[in-house]
Design a protein around this motif. Structure first.
Motif, PDB file in Angstrom:
ATOM      1  N   ARG A   1     -37.961  83.651 106.614  1.00 53.69           N
ATOM      2  CA  ARG A   1     -38.821  84.807 106.344  1.00 53.69           C
ATOM      3  C   ARG A   1     -38.189  86.092 106.875  1.00 53.69           C
ATOM      4  NH1 ARG A   1     -43.083  81.028 108.518  1.00 53.69           N
ATOM      5  NH2 ARG A   1     -43.785  79.857 106.680  1.00 53.69           N
ATOM      6  N   VAL A   2     -37.480  85.997 107.995  1.00 56.44           N
ATOM      7  CA  VAL A   2     -36.760  87.171 108.501  1.00 56.44           C
ATOM      8  C   VAL A   2     -35.678  87.585 107.508  1.00 56.44           C
ATOM      9  CG1 VAL A   2     -35.192  87.985 110.303  1.00 56.44           C
ATOM     10  CG2 VAL A   2     -37.246  86.702 110.931  1.00 56.44           C
ATOM     11  N   ARG A   3     -34.970  86.597 106.962  1.00 54.70           N
ATOM     12  CA  ARG A   3     -33.925  86.903 105.979  1.00 54.70           C
ATOM     13  C   ARG A   3     -34.513  87.604 104.757  1.00 54.70           C
ATOM     14  NH1 ARG A   3     -30.669  81.980 103.373  1.00 54.70           N
ATOM     15  NH2 ARG A   3     -32.787  81.543 102.613  1.00 54.70           N
ATOM     16  N   ALA A   4     -35.692  87.202 104.352  1.00 59.39           N
ATOM     17  CA  ALA A   4     -36.319  87.781 103.160  1.00 59.39           C
ATOM     18  C   ALA A   4     -36.949  89.149 103.423  1.00 59.39           C
ATOM     19  CB  ALA A   4     -37.382  86.823 102.624  1.00 59.39           C
ATOM     20  N   GLN A   5     -37.142  89.486 104.696  1.00 57.32           N
ATOM     21  CA  GLN A   5     -37.788  90.747 105.041  1.00 57.32           C
ATOM     22  C   GLN A   5     -36.892  91.934 104.688  1.00 57.32           C
ATOM     23  OE1 GLN A   5     -40.483  92.029 105.911  1.00 57.32           O
ATOM     24  NE2 GLN A   5     -40.234  93.721 107.332  1.00 57.32           N
ATOM     25  N   LYS A   6     -37.397  92.854 103.895  1.00 57.54           N
ATOM     26  CA  LYS A   6     -36.672  94.072 103.551  1.00 57.54           C
ATOM     27  C   LYS A   6     -37.482  95.267 104.038  1.00 57.54           C
ATOM     28  CE  LYS A   6     -33.486  91.765 101.393  1.00 57.54           C
ATOM     29  NZ  LYS A   6     -32.186  91.558 102.074  1.00 57.54           N
ATOM     30  N   PHE A   7     -36.916  95.986 104.982  1.00 58.71           N
ATOM     31  CA  PHE A   7     -37.592  97.175 105.486  1.00 58.71           C
ATOM     32  C   PHE A   7     -37.550  98.267 104.425  1.00 58.71           C
ATOM     33  CE2 PHE A   7     -36.799  94.760 109.228  1.00 58.71           C
ATOM     34  CZ  PHE A   7     -37.769  95.144 110.158  1.00 58.71           C
TER      35      PHE A   7
ATOM     36  N   GLY B   1     -38.502 100.154 118.531  1.00 60.47           N
ATOM     37  CA  GLY B   1     -38.572  98.728 118.815  1.00 60.47           C
ATOM     38  C   GLY B   1     -39.947  98.140 118.556  1.00 60.47           C
ATOM     39  N   ASP B   2     -40.996  98.890 118.852  1.00 64.68           N
ATOM     40  CA  ASP B   2     -42.355  98.377 118.649  1.00 64.68           C
ATOM     41  C   ASP B   2     -42.668  98.207 117.171  1.00 64.68           C
ATOM     42  OD1 ASP B   2     -42.781  98.349 121.382  1.00 64.68           O
ATOM     43  OD2 ASP B   2     -43.740 100.325 121.418  1.00 64.68           O
ATOM     44  N   THR B   3     -42.321  99.205 116.359  1.00 65.16           N
ATOM     45  CA  THR B   3     -42.606  99.088 114.929  1.00 65.16           C
ATOM     46  C   THR B   3     -41.778  97.980 114.292  1.00 65.16           C
ATOM     47  OG1 THR B   3     -40.951 100.789 114.363  1.00 65.16           O
ATOM     48  CG2 THR B   3     -43.210 101.527 114.768  1.00 65.16           C
ATOM     49  N   THR B   4     -40.561  97.808 114.780  1.00 70.69           N
ATOM     50  CA  THR B   4     -39.697  96.762 114.224  1.00 70.69           C
ATOM     51  C   THR B   4     -40.198  95.380 114.617  1.00 70.69           C
ATOM     52  OG1 THR B   4     -37.819  98.280 114.321  1.00 70.69           O
ATOM     53  CG2 THR B   4     -37.318  95.938 114.116  1.00 70.69           C
ATOM     54  N   ARG B   5     -40.592  95.208 115.865  1.00 67.34           N
ATOM     55  CA  ARG B   5     -41.146  93.920 116.288  1.00 67.34           C
ATOM     56  C   ARG B   5     -42.390  93.588 115.480  1.00 67.34           C
ATOM     57  NH1 ARG B   5     -45.221  92.031 119.210  1.00 67.34           N
ATOM     58  NH2 ARG B   5     -44.954  89.972 120.191  1.00 67.34           N
ATOM     59  N   ALA B   6     -43.254  94.570 115.279  1.00 69.13           N
ATOM     60  CA  ALA B   6     -44.477  94.331 114.503  1.00 69.13           C
ATOM     61  C   ALA B   6     -44.145  93.891 113.082  1.00 69.13           C
ATOM     62  CB  ALA B   6     -45.333  95.595 114.483  1.00 69.13           C
ATOM     63  N   ALA B   7     -43.097  94.488 112.494  1.00 67.54           N
ATOM     64  CA  ALA B   7     -42.697  94.084 111.141  1.00 67.54           C
ATOM     65  C   ALA B   7     -42.165  92.661 111.121  1.00 67.54           C
ATOM     66  CB  ALA B   7     -41.645  95.056 110.611  1.00 67.54           C
ATOM     67  N   LEU B   8     -41.421  92.257 112.156  1.00 68.23           N
ATOM     68  CA  LEU B   8     -40.925  90.885 112.238  1.00 68.23           C
ATOM     69  C   LEU B   8     -42.076  89.894 112.390  1.00 68.23           C
ATOM     70  CD1 LEU B   8     -37.804  91.322 114.565  1.00 68.23           C
ATOM     71  CD2 LEU B   8     -37.791  90.828 112.109  1.00 68.23           C
ATOM     72  N   VAL B   9     -43.015  90.213 113.253  1.00 69.62           N
ATOM     73  CA  VAL B   9     -44.173  89.336 113.456  1.00 69.62           C
ATOM     74  C   VAL B   9     -44.928  89.156 112.145  1.00 69.62           C
ATOM     75  CG1 VAL B   9     -46.420  89.143 114.594  1.00 69.62           C
ATOM     76  CG2 VAL B   9     -44.416  89.841 115.917  1.00 69.62           C
ATOM     77  N   ALA B  10     -45.135  90.242 111.418  1.00 71.23           N
ATOM     78  CA  ALA B  10     -45.854  90.166 110.148  1.00 71.23           C
ATOM     79  C   ALA B  10     -45.074  89.350 109.124  1.00 71.23           C
ATOM     80  CB  ALA B  10     -46.121  91.571 109.630  1.00 71.23           C
TER      81      ALA B  10
ATOM     82  N   GLY C   1     -45.238  85.574 110.113  1.00 68.90           N
ATOM     83  CA  GLY C   1     -46.585  85.112 109.771  1.00 68.90           C
ATOM     84  C   GLY C   1     -46.968  83.786 110.389  1.00 68.90           C
ATOM     85  N   ASP C   2     -46.484  83.482 111.563  1.00 71.75           N
ATOM     86  CA  ASP C   2     -46.780  82.215 112.235  1.00 71.75           C
ATOM     87  C   ASP C   2     -47.064  82.520 113.697  1.00 71.75           C
ATOM     88  OD1 ASP C   2     -46.874  79.711 113.403  1.00 71.75           O
ATOM     89  OD2 ASP C   2     -45.039  78.981 112.450  1.00 71.75           O
ATOM     90  N   ALA C   3     -48.306  82.405 114.085  1.00 73.01           N
ATOM     91  CA  ALA C   3     -48.710  82.746 115.447  1.00 73.01           C
ATOM     92  C   ALA C   3     -48.053  81.850 116.487  1.00 73.01           C
ATOM     93  CB  ALA C   3     -50.225  82.676 115.578  1.00 73.01           C
ATOM     94  N   ARG C   4     -47.553  80.686 116.087  1.00 74.29           N
ATOM     95  CA  ARG C   4     -46.910  79.779 117.045  1.00 74.29           C
ATOM     96  C   ARG C   4     -45.519  80.265 117.446  1.00 74.29           C
ATOM     97  NH1 ARG C   4     -46.768  74.431 113.703  1.00 74.29           N
ATOM     98  NH2 ARG C   4     -46.072  76.016 112.194  1.00 74.29           N
ATOM     99  N   ALA C   5     -44.891  81.091 116.614  1.00 79.47           N
ATOM    100  CA  ALA C   5     -43.555  81.610 116.904  1.00 79.47           C
ATOM    101  C   ALA C   5     -43.686  82.922 117.677  1.00 79.47           C
ATOM    102  CB  ALA C   5     -42.774  81.828 115.616  1.00 79.47           C
ATOM    103  N   THR C   6     -43.038  82.995 118.835  1.00 78.91           N
ATOM    104  CA  THR C   6     -43.077  84.226 119.622  1.00 78.91           C
ATOM    105  C   THR C   6     -41.889  85.117 119.277  1.00 78.91           C
ATOM    106  OG1 THR C   6     -41.843  83.213 121.457  1.00 78.91           O
ATOM    107  CG2 THR C   6     -44.254  83.057 121.519  1.00 78.91           C
TER     108      THR C   6
END
Length: 478
Positions: A263-269, A358-367, A370-375
């Protein structure tokens, strides 16, 4: 960063002009024609052949050799300041000062890091710590990043002294360690924290700019870096109670991490232009005269043009200038070959455009995951966010004038560096920092941070003369 309309004659003209300028300057200083080039090549060789990697080398050794060269050239001890943190004896650097004649003119700073990325001999075709000239290139670790510029800075100060040039501005040169790894210390940060007086300046010249070629000898553009991305690392981790591998379950930490990384690989900012990148895409795009150039210009005019975005994003360098990027760089998982993994983690390296953090980027990675188990946890050293320097005509004007002479027909444009440099430590001190044009890079990146790093022989010689004249022009300002 590639324009295709500049004819091969451009490079030929540049190569014809620069050597004449070099010979004239050196002859005027009483040197035989090309003697300065031979001295520069020997200096460049010594820098490359002195291992300054964090794994096997010593910046302190090289800083000592550089200081010795300045002493031999007639610089006084009061002009040479070696420095190091006692806790890190291998990570020393040196500051050299050439006093100006004007009380009004504020100093200028030349900045360079002398450390290099680690290199393993068994992976390289040539010994990474031997300076080898072959096929029109100098090979060796650091030839491109950034010992060619270090050599030019050192050579320039020695050359100016030999010419009898008296700068109005004080010229400072700071050569530091730790930019590439920072595992032990960062010399630019150390100076900013402990000896800001040594580097105080009206502005600084640094790595980050430079020229681009088409890989076949044509110079396509020259850029003055007026911005850079921020570097942030995040650790993505999945955990699980584990168990015996003979009784597998789908709930597996390695599988969970693999899904997260996909999912990180597919993420396009999203496309995020600023004044520098919009100007770059518009001007360089217009100069190309091809389909990609047209797409660059259309996208600069309308960031919502998805067809233009797709065309531009197919070029990896241009894509990285368009947006924040995040990529997996390290992977670790499991604890035994016969056990279900209890933990799996990966490092995600993000290069963040100005205007995001860093905060906006982390939030985009978390979104995206999409898995609350992954920190998703920030890790590693956090550099200050880079402060874009102003598009000051007193900086850009002399560079444009000289670029037109040394690289005729090649546009000089402001550009944003997709990596991060030690300029981040100068911003908080109020020192606007510019990445200089000059040294050329091919589309493949010249092995920078990778295998068989190289730098064009002719590019090094032309950049030497171009930057000598540029430093001289700035130093003559009041």
């Amino acid at each position: 960063m590639r324009t295709a309309t500049i004819r091969a004659a451009v490079l030929g003209a540049a190569l014809a002009i620069a050597p004449q300028a070099a010979v004239a300057g050196e002859a005027g200083a009483g040197a035989a024609p090309n003697a300065g080039r031979h001295a520069f090549r020997d200096l460049f060789r010594e820098l490359v052949e002195t291992d300054t990697s964090v794994a096997t080398g010593s910046c302190t050794v090289l800083a000592g050799k550089i200081a010795a060269r300045f002493r031999t050239a007639g610089f006084g001890e009061d002009q040479i300041t070696p420095f190091r943190d006692p806790a890190f004896p291998l990570d020393g650097g040196v500051v050299v000062t050439v006093p100006g004649t004007s009380a009004k003119a504020k100093p200028m700073l030349l900045l360079g890091h002398i450390d290099v990325v680690n290199a393993r001999r068994e992976d390289w075709v040539r010994d990474p710590y031997r300076f080898i000239e072959e096929g029109g290139y100098f090979y060796g670790r650091g030839t491109a990043d950034m010992k060619v510029l270090d050599a030019i800075w050192i050579d320039t100060l020695i050359r100016l002294k030999a010419e009898g040039f008296k700068p109005k501005r004080t010229i400072k040169l700071a050569l530091t360690c730790g930019e590439e790894s920072g595992a032990r210390m960062n010399g630019a940060k150390w100076l900013a924290d402990n000896r800001p007086d040594l580097i105080a300046a009206a502005f600084a010249l640094n790595e980050g700019g430079g020229g681009a070629t088409d890989g076949h000898g044509r110079v396509l553009s020259q850029s003055m870096q007026t911005g850079e991305k921020a570097n942030r690392n995040f650790e993505v981790q999945a955990t699980n109670p584990g168990g015996h591998s003979s009784v597998p379950v789908d709930d597996n930490a390695i599988y969970e991490l693999a899904d997260a990384l996909a999912r990180v690989r597919a993420q396009k900012f999203p496309v995020h232009f600023n004044d520098t990148t919009r100007t770059y895409f518009a001007k360089v795009g217009a100069a190309r005269g091809d389909a990609l150039g047209a797409a660059m210009a259309r996208l600069a005019a309308d960031p919502a043009d998805h067809a233009a975005e797709a065309a531009v994003a197919a070029d990896r360098t241009l894509n990285s200038m368009l947006r924040t990027t995040c990529v997996a760089t390290l992977l670790e998982g499991g604890h035994a070959a016969n056990a279900l993994p209890q933990r799996a983690k990966a490092n995600i390296n993000c290069r963040i455009v100005p205007g995001e953090d860093g905060d906006t980027t982390r939030a985009a990675l978390v979104a995206a995951i999409g898995d609350a188990r992954a920190t998703v946890t920030p890790v590693g050293r956090v550099r200050p966010l880079a402060v874009p320097p102003p598009l000051d005509p007193r900086i850009l004007g002399p560079a444009e004038k000289l670029a037109a002479r040394y690289y005729p027909g090649v546009p000089l444009v402001p550009a944003m560096m997709t990596g991060a440099t030690d300029a981040t430590y100068l911003g908080p001190l109020g020192i606007p920092t510019y990445g200089v044009p000059g040294p050329l890079a091919d589309p493949d990146g010249n092995g920078l941070h990778g295998l068989n790093e190289r730098h064009s022989v002719q590019s090094a010689y032309i950049a030497r003369d171009f930057l000598h004249d540029l430093v001289k022009a700035y130093a003559a300002q009041e």
